[in-house]
Write a protein that holds these residues in place. Structure first.
Motif, PDB file in Angstrom:
ATOM      1  N   ALA A 749     -14.014   1.051   7.145  1.00 52.88           N
ATOM      2  CA  ALA A 749     -13.360   1.513   6.322  1.00 52.88           C
ATOM      3  C   ALA A 749     -14.189   2.837   6.149  1.00 52.88           C
ATOM      4  O   ALA A 749     -14.381   3.766   5.931  1.00 52.88           O
ATOM      5  CB  ALA A 749     -14.090   0.843   4.454  1.00 52.88           C
ATOM      6  N   ALA A 750     -15.743   2.631   6.887  1.00 52.34           N
ATOM      7  CA  ALA A 750     -16.757   3.667   6.982  1.00 52.34           C
ATOM      8  C   ALA A 750     -16.125   4.816   7.360  1.00 52.34           C
ATOM      9  O   ALA A 750     -15.951   6.032   7.401  1.00 52.34           O
ATOM     10  CB  ALA A 750     -18.047   3.289   7.415  1.00 52.34           C
ATOM     11  N   ALA A 775     -21.212   4.152  -0.919  1.00 52.90           N
ATOM     12  CA  ALA A 775     -20.678   2.644  -0.848  1.00 52.90           C
ATOM     13  C   ALA A 775     -21.006   2.001   0.096  1.00 52.90           C
ATOM     14  O   ALA A 775     -21.086   0.553  -0.336  1.00 52.90           O
ATOM     15  CB  ALA A 775     -19.817   2.522  -1.712  1.00 52.90           C
ATOM     16  N   LEU A 776     -21.073   2.634   0.997  1.00 55.05           N
ATOM     17  CA  LEU A 776     -21.239   2.114   2.530  1.00 55.05           C
ATOM     18  C   LEU A 776     -22.175   2.357   3.441  1.00 55.05           C
ATOM     19  O   LEU A 776     -22.020   2.548   4.789  1.00 55.05           O
ATOM     20  CB  LEU A 776     -19.541   2.809   3.372  1.00 55.05           C
ATOM     21  CG  LEU A 776     -18.173   2.199   2.777  1.00 55.05           C
ATOM     22  CD1 LEU A 776     -16.606   2.348   3.038  1.00 55.05           C
ATOM     23  CD2 LEU A 776     -18.266   0.196   2.537  1.00 55.05           C
ATOM     24  N   LYS A 777     -23.758   2.686   2.655  1.00 59.60           N
ATOM     25  CA  LYS A 777     -24.490   3.072   2.917  1.00 59.60           C
ATOM     26  C   LYS A 777     -25.046   2.965   4.354  1.00 59.60           C
ATOM     27  O   LYS A 777     -25.062   2.903   5.269  1.00 59.60           O
ATOM     28  CB  LYS A 777     -25.405   3.507   2.284  1.00 59.60           C
ATOM     29  CG  LYS A 777     -26.692   4.086   2.278  1.00 59.60           C
ATOM     30  CD  LYS A 777     -27.941   4.731   1.705  1.00 59.60           C
ATOM     31  CE  LYS A 777     -29.594   5.316   1.733  1.00 59.60           C
ATOM     32  NZ  LYS A 777     -29.900   4.752   2.403  1.00 59.60           N
ATOM     33  N   ASP A 778     -25.513   1.139   4.433  1.00 60.85           N
ATOM     34  CA  ASP A 778     -26.263   0.208   5.628  1.00 60.85           C
ATOM     35  C   ASP A 778     -25.127   0.583   6.636  1.00 60.85           C
ATOM     36  O   ASP A 778     -25.415   0.633   7.749  1.00 60.85           O
ATOM     37  CB  ASP A 778     -26.185  -1.145   5.178  1.00 60.85           C
ATOM     38  CG  ASP A 778     -26.934  -1.575   3.835  1.00 60.85           C
ATOM     39  OD1 ASP A 778     -27.412  -0.373   3.687  1.00 60.85           O
ATOM     40  OD2 ASP A 778     -26.718  -2.106   3.420  1.00 60.85           O
ATOM     41  N   ILE A 780     -22.801   2.500   7.386  1.00 61.25           N
ATOM     42  CA  ILE A 780     -22.850   4.581   7.837  1.00 61.25           C
ATOM     43  C   ILE A 780     -24.183   4.472   8.640  1.00 61.25           C
ATOM     44  O   ILE A 780     -24.450   5.086   9.983  1.00 61.25           O
ATOM     45  CB  ILE A 780     -22.466   5.037   6.644  1.00 61.25           C
ATOM     46  CG1 ILE A 780     -20.513   4.894   6.825  1.00 61.25           C
ATOM     47  CG2 ILE A 780     -23.119   6.375   7.595  1.00 61.25           C
ATOM     48  CD1 ILE A 780     -20.699   6.053   5.513  1.00 61.25           C
ATOM     49  N   GLU A 781     -25.124   3.956   7.953  1.00 61.17           N
ATOM     50  CA  GLU A 781     -26.281   4.104   8.609  1.00 61.17           C
ATOM     51  C   GLU A 781     -26.341   3.707   9.858  1.00 61.17           C
ATOM     52  O   GLU A 781     -27.189   3.759  10.983  1.00 61.17           O
ATOM     53  CB  GLU A 781     -27.271   4.267   8.050  1.00 61.17           C
ATOM     54  CG  GLU A 781     -28.055   4.686   6.819  1.00 61.17           C
ATOM     55  CD  GLU A 781     -28.592   4.711   5.770  1.00 61.17           C
ATOM     56  OE1 GLU A 781     -29.570   5.193   4.956  1.00 61.17           O
ATOM     57  OE2 GLU A 781     -29.235   3.240   5.721  1.00 61.17           O
ATOM     58  N   HIS A 782     -25.713   2.347  10.065  1.00 60.33           N
ATOM     59  CA  HIS A 782     -25.846   1.764  11.234  1.00 60.33           C
ATOM     60  C   HIS A 782     -24.965   1.951  12.244  1.00 60.33           C
ATOM     61  O   HIS A 782     -25.573   2.061  13.816  1.00 60.33           O
ATOM     62  CB  HIS A 782     -25.423  -0.171  10.989  1.00 60.33           C
ATOM     63  CG  HIS A 782     -26.187  -0.903  12.328  1.00 60.33           C
ATOM     64  ND1 HIS A 782     -25.336  -1.389  12.990  1.00 60.33           N
ATOM     65  CD2 HIS A 782     -27.418  -1.370  12.075  1.00 60.33           C
ATOM     66  CE1 HIS A 782     -25.644  -2.539  13.711  1.00 60.33           C
ATOM     67  NE2 HIS A 782     -27.014  -2.815  13.836  1.00 60.33           N
ATOM     68  N   ASP A 783     -23.827   2.120  12.378  1.00 59.37           N
ATOM     69  CA  ASP A 783     -22.855   2.112  13.082  1.00 59.37           C
ATOM     70  C   ASP A 783     -22.399   3.864  13.341  1.00 59.37           C
ATOM     71  O   ASP A 783     -21.625   4.138  14.510  1.00 59.37           O
ATOM     72  CB  ASP A 783     -21.345   1.538  12.740  1.00 59.37           C
ATOM     73  CG  ASP A 783     -21.755   0.082  12.468  1.00 59.37           C
ATOM     74  OD1 ASP A 783     -22.893  -0.217  14.043  1.00 59.37           O
ATOM     75  OD2 ASP A 783     -20.704  -1.052  12.137  1.00 59.37           O
ATOM     76  N   HIS A 784     -22.912   5.076  12.038  1.00 61.52           N
ATOM     77  CA  HIS A 784     -22.224   6.108  12.642  1.00 61.52           C
ATOM     78  C   HIS A 784     -22.680   7.680  11.811  1.00 61.52           C
ATOM     79  O   HIS A 784     -23.152   7.992  11.169  1.00 61.52           O
ATOM     80  CB  HIS A 784     -21.028   6.347  11.207  1.00 61.52           C
ATOM     81  CG  HIS A 784     -20.003   5.204  11.481  1.00 61.52           C
ATOM     82  ND1 HIS A 784     -18.817   5.403  11.842  1.00 61.52           N
ATOM     83  CD2 HIS A 784     -19.374   3.923  11.027  1.00 61.52           C
ATOM     84  CE1 HIS A 784     -18.188   4.458  12.026  1.00 61.52           C
ATOM     85  NE2 HIS A 784     -18.621   2.871  11.123  1.00 61.52           N
ATOM     86  N   ALA A 785     -23.949   6.516  11.974  1.00 65.56           N
ATOM     87  CA  ALA A 785     -25.289   7.806  11.521  1.00 65.56           C
ATOM     88  C   ALA A 785     -24.925   9.603  12.448  1.00 65.56           C
ATOM     89  O   ALA A 785     -25.172  10.380  11.282  1.00 65.56           O
ATOM     90  CB  ALA A 785     -26.858   7.592  12.617  1.00 65.56           C
ATOM     91  N   LEU A 788     -22.469  10.922  10.746  1.00 73.11           N
ATOM     92  CA  LEU A 788     -22.386  11.391   8.852  1.00 73.11           C
ATOM     93  C   LEU A 788     -22.999  12.313   9.256  1.00 73.11           C
ATOM     94  O   LEU A 788     -22.733  13.282   8.668  1.00 73.11           O
ATOM     95  CB  LEU A 788     -23.542  10.558   8.347  1.00 73.11           C
ATOM     96  CG  LEU A 788     -23.475  10.777   7.113  1.00 73.11           C
ATOM     97  CD1 LEU A 788     -23.187  10.938   6.038  1.00 73.11           C
ATOM     98  CD2 LEU A 788     -25.263   9.983   7.005  1.00 73.11           C
ATOM     99  N   VAL A 789     -24.002  12.772  10.347  1.00 71.45           N
ATOM    100  CA  VAL A 789     -24.692  13.831  10.086  1.00 71.45           C
ATOM    101  C   VAL A 789     -23.339  15.090  10.551  1.00 71.45           C
ATOM    102  O   VAL A 789     -24.325  16.779  10.108  1.00 71.45           O
ATOM    103  CB  VAL A 789     -25.613  14.428  11.355  1.00 71.45           C
ATOM    104  CG1 VAL A 789     -26.337  15.781  12.179  1.00 71.45           C
ATOM    105  CG2 VAL A 789     -27.044  13.015  11.151  1.00 71.45           C
ATOM    106  N   GLU A 790     -22.705  15.496  11.454  1.00 69.25           N
ATOM    107  CA  GLU A 790     -21.892  15.885  11.644  1.00 69.25           C
ATOM    108  C   GLU A 790     -21.211  16.766  10.212  1.00 69.25           C
ATOM    109  O   GLU A 790     -20.693  17.822  10.481  1.00 69.25           O
ATOM    110  CB  GLU A 790     -20.924  15.275  12.670  1.00 69.25           C
ATOM    111  CG  GLU A 790     -21.844  15.519  13.889  1.00 69.25           C
ATOM    112  CD  GLU A 790     -20.945  14.465  15.106  1.00 69.25           C
ATOM    113  OE1 GLU A 790     -19.286  14.592  15.047  1.00 69.25           O
ATOM    114  OE2 GLU A 790     -21.301  14.619  15.766  1.00 69.25           O
ATOM    115  N   VAL A 791     -20.328  15.360   9.842  1.00 72.09           N
ATOM    116  CA  VAL A 791     -19.953  15.746   8.825  1.00 72.09           C
ATOM    117  C   VAL A 791     -20.801  16.414   7.616  1.00 72.09           C
ATOM    118  O   VAL A 791     -20.008  17.389   6.908  1.00 72.09           O
ATOM    119  CB  VAL A 791     -18.425  14.224   7.891  1.00 72.09           C
ATOM    120  CG1 VAL A 791     -18.693  14.542   6.467  1.00 72.09           C
ATOM    121  CG2 VAL A 791     -18.029  13.528   8.518  1.00 72.09           C
TER     122      VAL A 791
END
Length: 848
Positions: A749-750, A775-778, A780-785, A788-791
């Protein structure tokens, strides 16, 4: 103006954005609360600034560089000094470049004046002393690129279809970002705006359109407002509008909407406006005073609406399709902003501590219009469901404060749920105290003493500012009633009564004894409340008796002569008093009350109580709730029965709720869907939820189904919701679908949330997606860091404030220290204090 909700997700009734409420609380309520629940600053007292002059008129000549977001102004302010030896004075002005200041003369050349721009003030020194007999015309030529108050909407690569628009938002004190003025509501002036824009754009402003001039590809609109008003109500809405029109007694009633909006859509939101004008005119005894009434829907408006004098600005989310109208009608936001043209525009609360005289009244007028066109039960339900629950939640979860409160840090702090909803609750109780329960069961009119008092208040202070003591004086003058006790406990003090009720019948004495205990903690801020209270008694054979008692002690016993043993007893049967109640009753009494009580609010309360899990005899309760859900005449009671059935956990409850999915009322179906969510592990129920998501005629029911599916724990939930998101459903459904995806905790879902949080996606959906990322912090930090920064980087620089605010929260939640400088800038210079405070808290998170 809608309630200050920019920092929370709570929606205000009828308004679509309704974004905000800061964590605050009153000094008087602070004594019994921890520091996290204190409103503002108990050490600070906010008083209105004293004036040395009165502004009679603002005349603004304006043009713009729209792509650059720049305003060029040529302003003449007509003012009159209060005292002799008037030479130096200030206007409010922030971040504007002042090119010249002159004193205009009726004859002879203008006189250049000395000036100093010291944000937030522009200090001007006249050429000599003037006295109170002087009328001065001061001309100011200026330009600037406002960060607030005046907003430019321009298409770009991410949003190529955005219209080119300009709109203003002056409340609370934001108009001085785009023109120098006395930016406080204790002075009222007439105004004129002469605005030049490219051909193809329309300018909507205040008052009467006196002239339109076309020249060399440009068009100039000259609007004149002849009734004095606060400076924050001066407004512009500029865009390529499509205009539809009605009339009220010959006055134009116009609706300006985007070019791609058809007449049916515009009228769906606004068709009741002439009827509202007529009803408010009749109820107050003051006919609509302004030259016209315009409503303009704009892109990326930060609130639901703003009651700019004679020219309300509304979010384009006010517009919706026919299917949405059953669940998300625009009636309340339209009536709210219109209502402020009596309470707020025509008579202005003198300072921000008295803003309830604007917002509380307008919120109450929403409910009064509901009573006018839907009836008494709908009116009482709105007071409870939209107002009491909202303000009690703020009182419980955020802070407790009195309605009139001078301890705010920033004026915008006062635009909260207490001001709006509790203000409306208090006016409803005032109607009961002055005119009685029977009178208030009819639509408001000049037949009621209270509304004659409101007429006196409006006429005595017409086109002026007023404060709460002057409202009390008007009520005293017309009704003869001394209501200082009422305003002391409900307006000057905080909180509400928490009642515990015990009842017993003495067959020998033929009396019913009722013990009423007020259990709320009392201190300097929260009193023991003194109120008349309705009591009703019902016998098993149709007997009934209704009386009124006066409760004013912490514990008080009432012995009521009664020649029948009551099957059930109602305490405040119409739920007029803003309160909580603990009244333990046998299941049999609750069943009788839920099915037979003539008062809708009592049936609603009993239906809610029957869902209490600790009560015995669950089968009898389910049977009764089933009958209520099938047969009650008011949708709110049926919806409450559906909610209670969801909490019982029985097979019959499941069957009943499945049947309720066929009811015609969408709110009942939505409650049934939510109730079925408690049974979502059952394959039959899960299939029904999926069917509701795909096939229900109500967006609200579909949204409820999306949330229930996400929380179900079913292994197929992610696939169902992913497929739904791919169809790009209606905004409410899409936001709920994103919430459901987050609730699945599925790491896949991330990527969907991040994709929906990017530029190019509808701003409302972006806000929903951004807010769900924690809600999907772990994952996102693991697979989509990097994603996330771009967003977050894009969101931090978005033109739409709610997107930026949500991004600030993400910087703190995900500890994105690379954006510390962005947050530092907001902490130092954001126009709204609540945003500066929020940014400062995020900086503290980053430093831990």
């Amino acid at each position: 103006m809608p309630v200050n909700m920019a920092r929370t997700s709570r929606q205000w009734p009828g308004t679509i954005n309704f974004l905000l409420s800061v964590v605050l609380a009153s000094a008087t309520g602070a004594l019994a609360q921890d520091s996290a629940h204190v409103f503002g600053n108990p050490e600070v007292w906010q008083w209105p600034p004293s004036r040395t002059y009165h502004v009679e008129n603002y005349k603004l000549k304006l043009r713009f560089d729209e792509p650059k977001g720049e305003v060029f102004g040529d302003e003449v302010i007509t003012l009159r000094p209060f005292e002799p030896q008037f030479r130096k004075f200030y206007l409010d002005s922030t971040e504007l470049t002042i090119d010249a200041v002159t004193l205009e003369r009726a004859q002879g050349a203008p006189v250049a004046l000395t000036f100093t721009a010291e944000d937030p003030h522009l200090w001007i020194t006249l050429d000599r002393d003037y006295d109170a007999n002087s009328t001065l015309k001061v001309r100011i030529v200026y330009h600037g690129s406002p960060r607030f108050g005046l907003f430019f909407v321009n298409p770009d690569s991410n949003y190529p279809d955005w219209p080119r628009e300009i709109h203003t938002q002056g409340e609370t004190e934001f108009n001085h970002y785009w023109f120098p003025c006395w930016d406080y509501p204790n002075d009222m002036a007439t105004s004129e705006t002469i605005t030049t824009v490219p051909e193809g754009q329309t300018v909507v402003s205040n008052g009467k359109l006196v002239k339109v001039t076309h020249s060399a590809g440009q068009v100039t609109y000259d609007w004149v407002e002849s009734i004095p008003h606060s400076s924050y109500l001066v407004s512009l809405a500029i865009g390529p509008w499509h205009k539809f029109s009605d009339q009220y007694k010959g006055k134009p009633v116009d609706y300006y909407v985007p070019k791609d909006v058809d007449e049916a859509t515009a009228r769906r939101s606004f068709h009741s406006t002439p009827d509202m004008i007529g009803f408010f005119s009749s109820a107050t005894g003051v006919d609509y005073p302004y030259e016209q009434y315009a409503q303009t829907t704009v892109q990326n408006f930060m609130f639901g609406g703003q009651e700019n004098v004679s020219a309300t600005t509304l979010s384009d989310r006010t517009l919706h399709d026919e299917r949405a109208d059953q669940d998300y009608p625009s009636t309340n936001v339209v009536s709210h902003e219109l209502g402020q043209h009596w309470f707020g525009d025509y008579v202005q609360g003198r300072d921000w501590s008295n803003i309830w005289l604007n917002e509380g009244f307008a919120t109450y007028l929403e409910a009064l219009y509901t009573q006018h066109h839907e009836g008494y039960d709908a009116y009482r339900f709105e007071i409870y469901d939209d107002f009491q629950l909202a303000e009690q939640a703020e009182d419980r979860d955020s802070y407790r404060r009195p309605i009139v409160d001078r301890h705010y840090n920033d004026p915008f702090d006062m635009v909260d749920v207490t001001t709006h909803a509790k203000g409306a609750d208090v006016l409803d109780m005032l109607r009961y105290v002055v005119d009685g329960a029977e009178a208030m069961s009819h639509p408001a009119s000049q037949d009621e003493a209270l509304f004659r008092a409101f007429h006196h208040y409006l006429t005595a202070h017409a086109a002026q500012s007023a404060d709460t003591p002057e409202l009390i004086e008007s009520i005293r003058d017309i009704t003869g009633q001394e209501l200082g006790w009422f305003f002391r406990e409900w307006v000057s003090m905080a909180g509400h009564p928490d009642y515990r009720i015990e009842a017993s019948y003495d067959a020998t004495k033929k009396t019913e004894k009722l013990t009423v205990t007020q259990t709320q903690p009392t201190n300097a801020g929260t009193p023991i409340f003194d109120m008349p209270i309705e009591l009703a008694f019902y016998g098993a054979n149709g007997e009934r008796k209704r009386i009124q008692v006066r409760n004013n002690l912490q514990q008080q016993e009432f012995e009521i002569p009664l020649d029948f043993e009551p099957q059930w007893v109602d305490f405040d049967p119409d739920d007029i008093i803003d309160k909580t109640v603990q009244f333990d009753k046998p299941v049999e009494a609750l069943i009788a009350e839920a099915e037979k009580d003539p008062s809708m609010m009592s049936r609603l309360w009993a239906a809610q109580q029957l869902g209490t899990t600790t009560l015995p005899n669950v089968d009898a309760r389910v049977d009764a709730l089933t009958r209520v859900l099938a047969a009650d005449g008011f949708y709110g009671v049926r919806a409450a029965a559906a909610t209670s059935l969801g909490g019982t956990g029985t097979d019959k409850a499941k069957t009943t709720l499945l049947s309720a999915l066929q009811q015609s009322n969408s709110q009942v179906r939505t409650a049934a869907v939510s109730g079925l969510g408690k049974f979502s592990k059952d394959p039959v129920i899960y299939a029904a939820l999926v069917n509701a998501l795909h096939n229900d005629a109500s967006y609200a029911a579909e949204a409820a189904a999306a949330g229930a599916i996400g929380r179900s724990g079913d292994p197929g939930a992610f696939d169902i919701l992913q497929a739904e998101a791919a169809t790009k459903p209606e905004t409410h459904v899409m936001r709920a679908t994103l919430g459901g995806l987050a609730a699945t905790k599925d790491t896949r879902a991330a990527a969907i949330l991040l994709a929906q949080a990017r530029p190019g996606v509808s701003e409302q959906i972006r806000v929903g997606a951004l807010s769900r990322l924690p809600a999907l912090k772990d994952a996102i930090e693991h697979d989509h860091a990097q994603d996330l920064v771009e967003v977050v980087r894009a969101a931090l620089h978005d033109p739409y404030l709610p997107v930026r605010e949500t991004a600030w929260d993400l910087v703190g939640t995900f500890h994105l220290v690379q954006f510390q400088s962005d947050i530092q800038t907001e902490a130092q210079s954001a126009p709204m204090a609540q945003d500066r405070d929020a940014a400062q808290k995020i900086l503290e998170q980053l430093h831990h």
